[in-house]
Scaffold this motif. Structure first.
Motif, short mmCIF file in Angstrom:
data_model
loop_
_atom_site.label_atom_id
_atom_site.label_comp_id
_atom_site.label_asym_id
_atom_site.label_seq_id
_atom_site.Cartn_x
_atom_site.Cartn_y
_atom_site.Cartn_z
N ASP A 55 112.11 43.21 -29.83
CA ASP A 55 111.78 41.78 -29.31
C ASP A 55 111.75 40.59 -30.33
O ASP A 55 111.50 39.96 -29.86
N THR A 56 112.07 40.65 -31.35
CA THR A 56 111.80 40.38 -32.35
C THR A 56 113.47 39.96 -33.01
O THR A 56 113.97 41.14 -33.78
N SER A 57 113.93 38.97 -33.58
CA SER A 57 115.15 38.59 -33.82
C SER A 57 115.00 38.27 -35.64
O SER A 57 114.18 38.64 -36.68
N ARG A 58 116.34 38.86 -36.28
CA ARG A 58 115.87 38.20 -37.57
C ARG A 58 115.12 37.11 -38.33
O ARG A 58 113.70 37.40 -39.21
N ASP A 59 115.48 35.85 -38.17
CA ASP A 59 114.63 34.90 -37.69
C ASP A 59 113.19 34.97 -37.72
O ASP A 59 112.27 34.14 -38.19
N GLN A 60 112.29 35.99 -36.59
CA GLN A 60 111.53 35.71 -36.33
C GLN A 60 111.00 36.40 -37.42
O GLN A 60 109.63 36.04 -37.35
N GLN A 61 111.36 37.50 -37.65
CA GLN A 61 110.60 38.37 -38.20
C GLN A 61 110.29 37.27 -39.45
O GLN A 61 109.17 37.91 -40.63
N LEU A 62 111.61 36.68 -40.26
CA LEU A 62 111.38 35.69 -41.60
C LEU A 62 110.50 34.65 -40.99
O LEU A 62 109.44 34.89 -42.59
N ALA A 63 110.77 33.80 -40.31
CA ALA A 63 109.59 33.06 -39.84
C ALA A 63 107.96 33.77 -40.06
O ALA A 63 107.28 32.89 -40.88
N GLY A 64 108.24 35.01 -39.32
CA GLY A 64 106.22 35.80 -39.20
C GLY A 64 105.54 36.00 -40.58
O GLY A 64 105.21 35.53 -41.10
N MET A 65 106.80 36.08 -41.31
CA MET A 65 106.44 37.24 -42.82
C MET A 65 106.00 35.62 -43.26
O MET A 65 105.41 35.52 -44.69
N ARG A 66 106.98 34.42 -43.28
CA ARG A 66 107.00 33.48 -44.46
C ARG A 66 105.57 32.69 -44.24
O ARG A 66 104.94 32.41 -45.05
N ALA A 67 104.76 32.93 -43.11
CA ALA A 67 103.73 32.36 -43.13
C ALA A 67 102.33 33.20 -43.39
O ALA A 67 101.17 32.45 -43.51
N TRP A 68 102.61 34.45 -44.20
CA TRP A 68 102.26 35.02 -44.76
C TRP A 68 101.83 34.54 -46.42
O TRP A 68 100.48 34.91 -47.14
N MET A 69 102.17 33.61 -46.85
CA MET A 69 102.36 32.96 -47.96
C MET A 69 101.84 32.19 -48.26
O MET A 69 101.94 31.18 -47.78
N THR A 70 101.67 32.09 -49.94
CA THR A 70 100.50 31.31 -51.16
C THR A 70 101.42 30.02 -50.39
O THR A 70 102.60 29.37 -50.09
N THR A 71 100.90 28.54 -49.95
CA THR A 71 101.78 27.26 -49.59
C THR A 71 101.82 26.60 -51.31
O THR A 71 101.96 25.53 -51.46
N GLU A 72 101.24 26.95 -52.56
CA GLU A 72 101.35 27.14 -53.95
C GLU A 72 102.65 26.98 -53.88
O GLU A 72 102.47 28.32 -54.72
N PRO A 73 103.86 26.07 -54.28
CA PRO A 73 104.93 26.47 -54.36
C PRO A 73 104.89 27.22 -56.56
O PRO A 73 105.65 27.64 -56.38
N LYS A 74 103.99 26.47 -57.07
CA LYS A 74 104.38 27.25 -58.43
C LYS A 74 103.81 28.60 -58.17
O LYS A 74 103.88 29.04 -59.18
N TYR A 75 103.32 29.39 -57.51
CA TYR A 75 103.07 30.43 -57.59
C TYR A 75 103.63 31.54 -56.07
O TYR A 75 103.26 32.37 -56.34
N THR A 76 104.18 31.37 -54.86
CA THR A 76 105.17 31.80 -54.63
C THR A 76 105.90 32.35 -54.60
O THR A 76 106.79 31.75 -55.56
N ASP A 77 106.67 33.28 -55.04
CA ASP A 77 107.89 34.17 -54.93
C ASP A 77 108.89 34.57 -53.80
O ASP A 77 108.69 35.66 -53.13
N TRP A 78 108.75 33.53 -52.91
CA TRP A 78 109.97 33.39 -51.20
C TRP A 78 110.67 34.76 -51.48
O TRP A 78 110.55 35.36 -50.58
N THR A 79 111.28 34.73 -52.29
CA THR A 79 112.74 35.52 -52.43
C THR A 79 112.32 36.61 -52.34
O THR A 79 112.85 37.79 -51.95
#
Length: 230
Positions: free
Chosen positions: A107-131
């Motif tokens: 019930d979850t596409s790859r794009d949805q998986q990425l979007a859901g995971m991204r929501a957990w990340m800090t919004t401070e660019p200096k400290y986020t490592d999305w890669t």
């Protein structure tokens, strides 16, 4: 029954990434706390878990695909849980690990998986490592193969703790945490995987996370960090 396709932990995929981005994050946020004891680990350490032999390694960290932006599908984030509203680092890291080890291609596409995971990340660019986080998601072809087999996984977290090097560095210099409020937490648990025709299995999992927990704010995920000291 053996899984016809590689089991996905969403925490071990991408263990071969270049450490350059992770070094930048940890150098800014936690290198002082680790007293540079993790410098070697930053260059050679990999996230815990197991890559299947036939799984292609992700592209190097300086390639366009390695910094894949999280899509924002109109259908939401599927089965990915919303970010935990927790202000304590170990408890948050345990919730984040549970999220990383769980997925449901039914019930979850790859794009949805990425979007859901991204929501957990800090919004401070200096400290986020999305890669380091997005690299845990299999490539589109493999995700499609997993979807064909209705592959899904649930996770049980057994414990979380601060690595000894982090605790020692924090004891040596308690004020060092107050710039970025990045905490290093190692989480252990088990992942239960299932697919069509009654196939399934379980695997032990471990991951070291960098989480940001500023005072009076819920924690956020900063990075999946190389294992430094358990």
């Amino acid at each position: 029954m053996r899984n016809p396709f590689p089991s996905r932990s969403l925490s071990s995929y991408g263990a071969g990434w270049s450490a350059n981005r992770r070094i930048a994050i940890v150098a800014c946020a936690v290198a002082v706390l680790l007293a540079i004891a993790g410098a070697v680990a930053l260059l050679t350490g990999n996230s815990s878990g197991h890559l299947a032999p036939d799984t292609a390694r992700p592209a190097p960290a300086d390639s366009p695909s390695s910094s894949e932006a999280a899509p924002m599908p109109s259908s939401g984030s599927g089965s990915v849980p919303k970010p935990a509203q927790i202000a304590e680092p170990v408890a948050y890291a345990k919730a984040a690990a549970r999220m990383l080890w769980s997925y449901d291609t039914r019930d979850t596409s790859r794009d949805q998986q990425l979007a859901g995971m991204r929501a957990w990340m800090t919004t401070e660019p200096k400290y986020t490592d999305w890669t380091s986080v997005s690299g845990q998601v299999p490539d589109p072809v493999l995700w499609s193969r997993m979807t064909d087999q209705d592959q899904h996984a649930t996770a049980h977290v057994t414990e979380g703790h601060y690595p000894s090097a982090f605790k020692q560095a924090l004891a040596d210099d308690p004020s060092a945490i107050t710039e970025a409020y990045i905490y290093v937490v190692t989480v252990n648990g088990k992942q239960q995987i299932a697919w069509k025709k009654g196939g399934g299995g379980a695997e032990e999992r471990a991951v070291t996370l960098a989480v940001q927990c500023r005072p009076n704010h819920d924690c956020r995920l900063a990075a999946i960090a190389p294992s430094v000291t358990q």
